[in-house]
Structure formats: C-alpha cells, structure tokens
Write a protein that holds these residues in place. Structure first.
Motif, mmCIF file in Angstrom:
data_model
loop_
_atom_site.group_PDB
_atom_site.id
_atom_site.type_symbol
_atom_site.label_atom_id
_atom_site.label_comp_id
_atom_site.label_asym_id
_atom_site.label_seq_id
_atom_site.Cartn_x
_atom_site.Cartn_y
_atom_site.Cartn_z
ATOM 1 N N SER A 1 44.512 42.069 47.511
ATOM 2 C CA SER A 1 44.275 42.294 46.082
ATOM 3 C C SER A 1 44.619 41.049 45.283
ATOM 4 O O SER A 1 45.396 40.189 45.726
ATOM 5 C CB SER A 1 45.105 43.481 45.568
ATOM 6 N N ASP B 1 45.397 40.034 41.002
ATOM 7 C CA ASP B 1 45.619 40.537 39.645
ATOM 8 C C ASP B 1 45.773 39.369 38.684
ATOM 9 O O ASP B 1 46.381 38.345 39.016
ATOM 10 C CB ASP B 1 46.875 41.412 39.591
ATOM 11 N N GLN C 1 46.439 38.590 34.267
ATOM 12 C CA GLN C 1 46.824 39.211 33.003
ATOM 13 C C GLN C 1 46.744 38.191 31.878
ATOM 14 O O GLN C 1 47.225 37.066 32.010
ATOM 15 C CB GLN C 1 48.240 39.790 33.097
ATOM 16 N N VAL D 1 44.521 43.337 31.654
ATOM 17 C CA VAL D 1 44.815 43.124 33.068
ATOM 18 C C VAL D 1 43.529 43.289 33.862
ATOM 19 O O VAL D 1 42.779 44.250 33.645
ATOM 20 C CB VAL D 1 45.875 44.122 33.570
ATOM 21 N N HIS E 1 41.989 43.526 37.816
ATOM 22 C CA HIS E 1 42.409 43.800 39.198
ATOM 23 C C HIS E 1 41.187 43.926 40.090
ATOM 24 O O HIS E 1 40.182 44.537 39.710
ATOM 25 C CB HIS E 1 43.214 45.105 39.258
#
Length: 380
Positions: free
Chosen positions: A60, A62, A64, A74, A76
C-alpha cells in the motif's frame, strides 16, 4: 508494470497537481509491505486430511495533503497477491473460513484506491473501498485467524458476492462524524455486487443498476477501557434463497444488525459479537462469537500476545428447508474454537502457532476437524 507501481505513479502525479496549486504535503509518502503465509494441516474430520499453504502479499501507499488549516485530503492505494489455496473450501469444508488470508482463487489485483477528505470532526471518503477497514472491527479480535472474528458471517456471507470486503472491493462512499469525545457515527454506501468471481484479478469497478447497493451505518462508543459498536446493514437488491420466496423478496430487503463489545481488564481484553441476518436471503441467520486476548504474557516477551475465541453461526430456517427438499439434513450451525499465540521475533518478523476445532463444518453432520497451523508475517 505492477499494479502498485501504477497506483504509486497516480498518487505521485496527483501530488504534483496538488502542489502546483499551493496545497502543502502534511507528511512524506508512506509505503507499507506485508507478506503473510499460513501453513495449515487438517489432522482429522472435515472433507479430508491434508495440508495447504495459504498466503497474501499486501502493498500500500498513502499520501496526505493540507488543503486549509482544518482540512486535509488523504490518498490511498493498495494491491494484493494470493496463491489462491482453498484450505477451507477444499479440505475442511467450513463456511466461516479457517484462515482470513484465503481468497478462494489465485489473484493479483488492485485492492483499494480512494480519496478521503478530513475535517476536525468529520471525514468523507470515495473510491474502491473495503468497509471492513472501518466497520465491524475490534482490535482484540484481529489476533485470530478465523474470518468470523474480522467481520461476522452474517455480513460477510451475505449478498450475491458478499459486501465490499477482502478480496472483492466495490466503488462506494463512506462518511464519519465525531459526535463528541466518546460517541461517533459512520455510514457507507457501496456497490451491491462488488468484484467479479469469474475474473478474481479484475478490478471490476462498475455501478450497474441491477446490482443495487449495499449500505451500512455504525454507532460507536469508546473510552479508555471499553468499546461498543452497534450496526445496521441492508441491500437494495435482494436475491432470496428459494424461488418460493420470490414474491416476498419484492418488498423485503436483505438486512441485519450487529453488536460488538470490547473491554480491557489488566493486560487482557475480552470481546463478544452478536449478529443477525434475514433467513430468507442468507444461509446463516444468527452469529455469536467471543474471546479473550492477553498482551505481554511474559515480562521478557512484551511484544507477544495470545488468546482463545469461539465463533458460532446458526443455520437459517429457509436454508434448512431448502436442504431437506434436496435430501440433505443440516445441523443447527457451525462452531469454531480457536487458540493462538503470536510470537514477535523482531519488529519485522512474527510467528503465530494456531489450533482450531471445527464442529459441523458447513452445518453438515460430518466428523469434527482439528486444524494445526502456523503463520509467518513479514512486514516493513
């Protein structure tokens, strides 16, 4: 080009776009990689005595950004690989699924991909979304292998292909509101028929009118020592178990409720879950599960934990009637009892021995299974 690389490039380009209009990054881009593998052996009962190795590779990324003083966004994206081993499907024959890593099919796919707008007390998410990320989740229950402790089978086994959960994710929106320090509300509306079982590696991000929608709402109460969750879910399009119920299905919806609780007592946490589903649409109409987990069982093993739990799914009346019409007699339900110990080798490696007893797998009158297993987890 891998799915994760595509996702990462998308987030990077999105980040450049946001930066170009003066939106600042809150933190560095975060990457997470975890590999988990379960070596499982059915030593008695079930469909047959055999061993299987079930695994998952999860990746994954991420990102922000701050839109204003009290507003962040955010991004993802995640991808997963599974070898597709079917330990429960082929060897034990249980419905609650011995290993929560099992997907049923070999797959390599984009999992989630969403954007979430965050305010001081609220958030709003849109995209490919796993509802079990936020709904029907207790930390203490995540220690266990059996899938029923992640999300109850009253929800997980509902609908044409289940709700939007691992490993089939659907498009949807989700909202959160912090009412006060202890009370909060969540809601989500997703595709009513997520994924494509015929093409398990396909994203299948579609919104077709005939699929309907799945919606769920959850109230949570949390303080330092305890958590209460109360939830309601339903489908707008419901397929009855029997053709005899087709006329009723026009007006009734496939729906259910659940109640979860967790309480800390010293270095232990006890939990329970109760769930319901309409027997007209679901094989199992009641669920009850409970357990206890212990943190830091030994002074020199502060990162370890262990626990035991049970999960019982009760067969619905309509499922029993349908089975009898086909010449099969079903038992009252399926019972799983589990004991496990999570051993932390270091911050990257963990080993977890596990024992499970399954009685009446698939609610059938077959010999009880005893499953021995060990999980290897590598994360960074």
């Amino acid at each position: 080009m891998t799915l994760l690389r595509v996702s990462a490039i998308g987030l990077f380009l999105g980040g450049l776009a946001l930066s170009s209009i003066g939106i600042s990054k809150v933190q560095a881009q975060e990457f997470f990689v975890e590999y988990s593998g379960d070596l499982l052996k059915n030593t008695s009962g079930g469909n047959k005595r055999a061993s299987e190795y079930v695994d998952i590779l999860y990746l994954s990324v991420d990102d922000q950004y701050q839109l204003s003083k009290n507003l962040n966004i955010v991004a993802h994206a995640s991808a997963l690989y599974s070898n597709g081993a079917g330990f429960s499907a082929n060897i034990v024959g249980d419905d609650q699924v011995v290993s929560n890593l099992e997907t049923g099919d070999s797959l390599t796919k984009l999992a989630e991909a969403w954007l979430r707008l965050e305010g001081n007390k609220w958030s709003l998410l849109a995209g490919l979304y796993d509802i079990n990320r936020d709904f029907d989740v207790l930390d203490s229950a995540e220690l266990f292998f059996n899938s029923s402790h992640g999300i109850g089978p009253d929800i997980g086994l509902s609908g044409g292909n289940g709700p939007s959960i691992f490993p089939f994710y659907g498009l949807g929106v989700s909202g959160f509101y912090q009412v006060n320090e202890q009370h909060s509300l969540r809601f989500s509306v997703t595709d009513g028929l997520p994924g494509d079982p015929e093409r398990p590696s396909s994203i299948a991000a579609k919104l077709e009118s005939g699929d309907g929608a799945f919606s769920i709402v959850e109230w949570a109460y949390k303080n330092e020592d305890q958590t209460w969750l109360v939830g309601y879910w339903q489908y707008t399009v419901s397929e009855p178990l029997s053709a005899l119920l087709s006329s009723r299905a026009i007006t009734d919806l496939n729906k259910g409720y659940y109640l979860r609780h967790q309480r800390s007592i010293g270095n232990s946490r006890v939990f329970f879950r109760l769930g319901t589903a309409d027997s007209s649409f679901n094989k199992y109409d009641r669920f009850m599960g409970a357990g206890i987990s212990f943190e830091s069982p030994f002074s020199e093993r502060s990162e370890d934990s262990w626990g035991f739990a049970f999960a019982y799914a009760r067969i619905g009346q309509e499922a029993k009637i349908n089975a009898e019409l086909e010449g099969e007699v079903l038992e009252k339900g399926e019972l799983n009892v589990e004991f496990t110990y999570a051993y932390s080798v270091n911050e990257y490696i963990a080993l977890q021995p596990n024992i499970q007893l399954i009685k009446n797998a698939g609610a059938r009158n077959i010999p009880s299974s005893t499953v021995l297993g060990i999980r290897l987890t590598l994360s960074m």
